[in-house]
Design an enzyme around this catalytic site. Structure first.
Site, mmCIF file in Angstrom:
data_model
loop_
_atom_site.group_PDB
_atom_site.id
_atom_site.type_symbol
_atom_site.label_atom_id
_atom_site.label_comp_id
_atom_site.label_asym_id
_atom_site.label_seq_id
_atom_site.Cartn_x
_atom_site.Cartn_y
_atom_site.Cartn_z
ATOM 1 N N ASN A 41 -7.450 -3.802 -39.369
ATOM 2 C CA ASN A 41 -6.360 -3.470 -38.441
ATOM 3 C C ASN A 41 -6.918 -2.552 -37.344
ATOM 4 O O ASN A 41 -7.397 -1.453 -37.631
ATOM 5 C CB ASN A 41 -5.244 -2.783 -39.233
ATOM 6 C CG ASN A 41 -4.063 -2.414 -38.370
ATOM 7 O OD1 ASN A 41 -4.243 -1.886 -37.277
ATOM 8 N ND2 ASN A 41 -2.869 -2.657 -38.844
ATOM 9 N N HIS A 80 -5.467 1.456 -34.316
ATOM 10 C CA HIS A 80 -5.803 2.842 -33.981
ATOM 11 C C HIS A 80 -6.900 2.963 -32.929
ATOM 12 O O HIS A 80 -7.071 4.025 -32.337
ATOM 13 C CB HIS A 80 -6.131 3.641 -35.238
ATOM 14 C CG HIS A 80 -4.906 3.846 -36.074
ATOM 15 N ND1 HIS A 80 -3.760 4.412 -35.558
ATOM 16 C CD2 HIS A 80 -4.617 3.517 -37.350
ATOM 17 C CE1 HIS A 80 -2.833 4.430 -36.500
ATOM 18 N NE2 HIS A 80 -3.313 3.895 -37.596
ATOM 19 N N HIS A 110 -0.805 -4.896 -34.614
ATOM 20 C CA HIS A 110 0.659 -4.763 -34.650
ATOM 21 C C HIS A 110 1.163 -4.523 -33.238
ATOM 22 O O HIS A 110 0.901 -3.477 -32.643
ATOM 23 C CB HIS A 110 1.011 -3.565 -35.558
ATOM 24 C CG HIS A 110 2.481 -3.353 -35.740
ATOM 25 N ND1 HIS A 110 2.969 -2.324 -36.501
ATOM 26 C CD2 HIS A 110 3.567 -4.014 -35.272
ATOM 27 C CE1 HIS A 110 4.297 -2.368 -36.494
ATOM 28 N NE2 HIS A 110 4.682 -3.375 -35.748
ATOM 29 N N ARG A 116 3.947 -3.430 -31.423
ATOM 30 C CA ARG A 116 5.210 -2.732 -31.676
ATOM 31 C C ARG A 116 6.158 -2.917 -30.499
ATOM 32 O O ARG A 116 5.737 -3.047 -29.350
ATOM 33 C CB ARG A 116 4.951 -1.230 -31.870
ATOM 34 C CG ARG A 116 4.176 -0.888 -33.132
ATOM 35 C CD ARG A 116 4.061 0.622 -33.234
ATOM 36 N NE ARG A 116 5.379 1.221 -33.192
ATOM 37 C CZ ARG A 116 6.097 1.555 -34.264
ATOM 38 N NH1 ARG A 116 5.593 1.388 -35.470
ATOM 39 N NH2 ARG A 116 7.294 2.064 -34.142
ATOM 40 N N ARG A 145 3.378 1.276 -28.630
ATOM 41 C CA ARG A 145 2.738 2.575 -28.854
ATOM 42 C C ARG A 145 1.210 2.477 -28.803
ATOM 43 O O ARG A 145 0.541 3.390 -28.368
ATOM 44 C CB ARG A 145 3.186 3.073 -30.239
ATOM 45 C CG ARG A 145 2.736 4.422 -30.619
ATOM 46 C CD ARG A 145 3.172 4.750 -32.038
ATOM 47 N NE ARG A 145 4.623 4.767 -32.185
ATOM 48 C CZ ARG A 145 5.259 4.906 -33.358
ATOM 49 N NH1 ARG A 145 4.561 5.017 -34.480
ATOM 50 N NH2 ARG A 145 6.565 4.937 -33.425
ATOM 51 N N GLU A 199 1.011 -8.559 -36.613
ATOM 52 C CA GLU A 199 2.128 -7.862 -37.268
ATOM 53 C C GLU A 199 3.206 -7.639 -36.231
ATOM 54 O O GLU A 199 2.922 -7.199 -35.104
ATOM 55 C CB GLU A 199 1.678 -6.491 -37.778
ATOM 56 C CG GLU A 199 0.810 -6.550 -38.989
ATOM 57 C CD GLU A 199 0.378 -5.155 -39.411
ATOM 58 O OE1 GLU A 199 0.883 -4.156 -38.863
ATOM 59 O OE2 GLU A 199 -0.486 -5.071 -40.270
ATOM 60 N N THR A 249 13.370 -1.015 -46.709
ATOM 61 C CA THR A 249 13.854 -0.737 -48.062
ATOM 62 C C THR A 249 13.426 0.674 -48.467
ATOM 63 O O THR A 249 12.659 1.323 -47.758
ATOM 64 C CB THR A 249 13.239 -1.712 -49.080
ATOM 65 O OG1 THR A 249 11.830 -1.473 -49.122
ATOM 66 C CG2 THR A 249 13.524 -3.137 -48.710
ATOM 67 N N THR A 250 13.876 1.093 -49.641
ATOM 68 C CA THR A 250 13.439 2.405 -50.146
ATOM 69 C C THR A 250 11.927 2.433 -50.351
ATOM 70 O O THR A 250 11.318 3.488 -50.361
ATOM 71 C CB THR A 250 14.131 2.738 -51.484
ATOM 72 O OG1 THR A 250 14.020 1.594 -52.322
ATOM 73 C CG2 THR A 250 15.581 3.085 -51.286
ATOM 74 N N GLU A 291 2.657 -9.384 -48.162
ATOM 75 C CA GLU A 291 1.687 -8.293 -48.139
ATOM 76 C C GLU A 291 2.338 -7.133 -48.867
ATOM 77 O O GLU A 291 3.366 -6.607 -48.421
ATOM 78 C CB GLU A 291 1.318 -7.902 -46.706
ATOM 79 C CG GLU A 291 0.337 -6.722 -46.696
ATOM 80 C CD GLU A 291 -0.290 -6.448 -45.343
ATOM 81 O OE1 GLU A 291 -0.467 -7.400 -44.551
ATOM 82 O OE2 GLU A 291 -0.599 -5.269 -45.086
ATOM 83 N N HIS A 341 -1.925 -0.856 -46.331
ATOM 84 C CA HIS A 341 -1.344 0.401 -45.877
ATOM 85 C C HIS A 341 -1.883 1.570 -46.712
ATOM 86 O O HIS A 341 -1.662 1.629 -47.899
ATOM 87 C CB HIS A 341 0.187 0.431 -45.907
ATOM 88 C CG HIS A 341 0.734 1.514 -45.021
ATOM 89 N ND1 HIS A 341 1.108 1.292 -43.720
ATOM 90 C CD2 HIS A 341 0.882 2.829 -45.239
ATOM 91 C CE1 HIS A 341 1.499 2.420 -43.173
ATOM 92 N NE2 HIS A 341 1.364 3.373 -44.070
HETATM 93 N N1 PXP Z 1 -0.638 -3.634 -43.252
HETATM 94 C C1 PXP Z 1 0.515 -3.392 -42.568
HETATM 95 C C2 PXP Z 1 1.642 -4.359 -42.683
HETATM 96 C C3 PXP Z 1 0.618 -2.261 -41.742
HETATM 97 O O1 PXP Z 1 1.746 -2.050 -41.044
HETATM 98 C C4 PXP Z 1 -0.487 -1.384 -41.635
HETATM 99 C C5 PXP Z 1 -0.390 -0.179 -40.771
HETATM 100 O O2 PXP Z 1 -0.221 -0.524 -39.456
HETATM 101 C C6 PXP Z 1 -1.651 -1.683 -42.346
HETATM 102 C C7 PXP Z 1 -1.683 -2.802 -43.158
HETATM 103 C C8 PXP Z 1 -2.874 -0.843 -42.245
HETATM 104 O O3 PXP Z 1 -2.624 0.444 -42.729
HETATM 105 P P1 PXP Z 1 -3.714 1.570 -42.577
HETATM 106 O O4 PXP Z 1 -3.937 1.785 -41.133
HETATM 107 O O5 PXP Z 1 -3.105 2.731 -43.284
HETATM 108 O O6 PXP Z 1 -4.966 1.056 -43.259
#
Ligand code: PXP
Length: 244
Positions: free
Chosen positions: A8, A11, A48, A50, A54, A75, A105-106, A156, A197
């Site tokens: 991903n 960042h 992703h 958004r 962002r 995403e 969800t929670t 996922e 995540h």
């Molecule tokens: N998978 C999904 C669906 C996410 O939203 C994210 C965060 O954007 C990640 C994976 C990757 O998470 P991390 O950056 O904490 O490795």
């Protein structure tokens, strides 16, 4: 066969936007980072887009689609604007993620139970366009069962709670059991299982030792962070070594 790694790159764009927001250019370039990840053996690139833009921008998604050779995992929220973009760009797979509070969800994943018909409609549109679909959900039995009704090929599993609990043995065991049960059920229902995540160079091996049926992990923050010390090529290779 080893579990696949999707990197991903959000960042990388976060850092660029910190200096160059609204400028249409700037460094670091998430597309260059994606190409370096692929060169180092990553099996796919995740970004992703958004609704608030962002980090990743529309132009990044188009450039990724043009330039990367592996799979593009987009995403996105289940929102009309994003659906239109996905149908134009045609990523290999979309991962539907929650962005608005009522979709969560929670567990922090997508509320498939509460949005079953809207999510199913989007799955159908994507699949008709040749785009696979994954649903980002917590390891909740009801959510997994609902996911199996939507037409999505993948879930996922949200590993955020496991990552948060990692330092606490008891809590970690609870989260691992829930993830393992979720993966088992998903597999029985014919879903393929990804996870992501909060995964890093410490907790990923433990996850792999406990969770069956994993196809791919999507990892961002820890790889991009480690790349500041060792470079992105080495950071990706180290994570691939863990996955093997
Ligand atoms: N998978 C999904 C669906 C996410 O939203 C994210 C965060 O954007 C990640 C994976 C990757 O998470 P991390 O950056 O904490 O490795």
């Amino acid at each position: 066969m080893s579990i696949k790694l999707g990197v991903n790159i959000d960042h990388v764009a976060t850092i660029r936007e910190a200096r160059y927001r609204g400028r249409g250019f700037g460094e670091p370039d998430p597309v260059a980072a994606a190409l370096a990840c692929e060169e180092s053996g990553a099996h796919g690139i995740t970004a992703h887009l958004r609704e608030d833009r962002r980090h990743i921008q529309d132009r990044d998604v188009r450039a990724l689609r043009e330039k990367i050779q592996t799979r593009l995992n987009l995403e996105m929220a289940n929102a009309p604007e994003m659906i239109d973009i996905a149908l134009q760009v045609k990523p290999d797979i979309v991962c539907l993620v929650p962005e608005k509070r009522e979709e969560v969800t929670t567990e922090g994943g997508l509320d498939v139970v509460g949005n079953l018909s809207a999510i199913s409609r989007t799955c159908q549109r994507m699949i008709e366009a040749g785009i696979e679909v994954s649903l980002f959900i917590g390891p909740d039995i009801e959510q997994v069962e609902a996911a199996a009704k939507t037409g999505a090929q993948f879930i996922e599993l949200h590993t955020g709670a496991f990552a948060e609990a990692f330092g606490d043995n008891e809590a970690r065991e609870v989260e691992l059991k829930r993830l393992a049960a979720g993966a088992e059920l998903a597999n029985q229902l014919g879903l393929q299982v990804n996870a992501g995540h909060g995964l890093n160079y410490e907790n990923t091996l433990v996850l792999l030792q406990h969770i069956p049926h994993l196809v791919e992990l999507n990892i961002g923050h820890s790889i991009i962070s480690r790349s500041l010390s060792v470079g992105i090529a080495q950071a990706v290779k180290e994570m691939l070594a863990i996955l093997r």
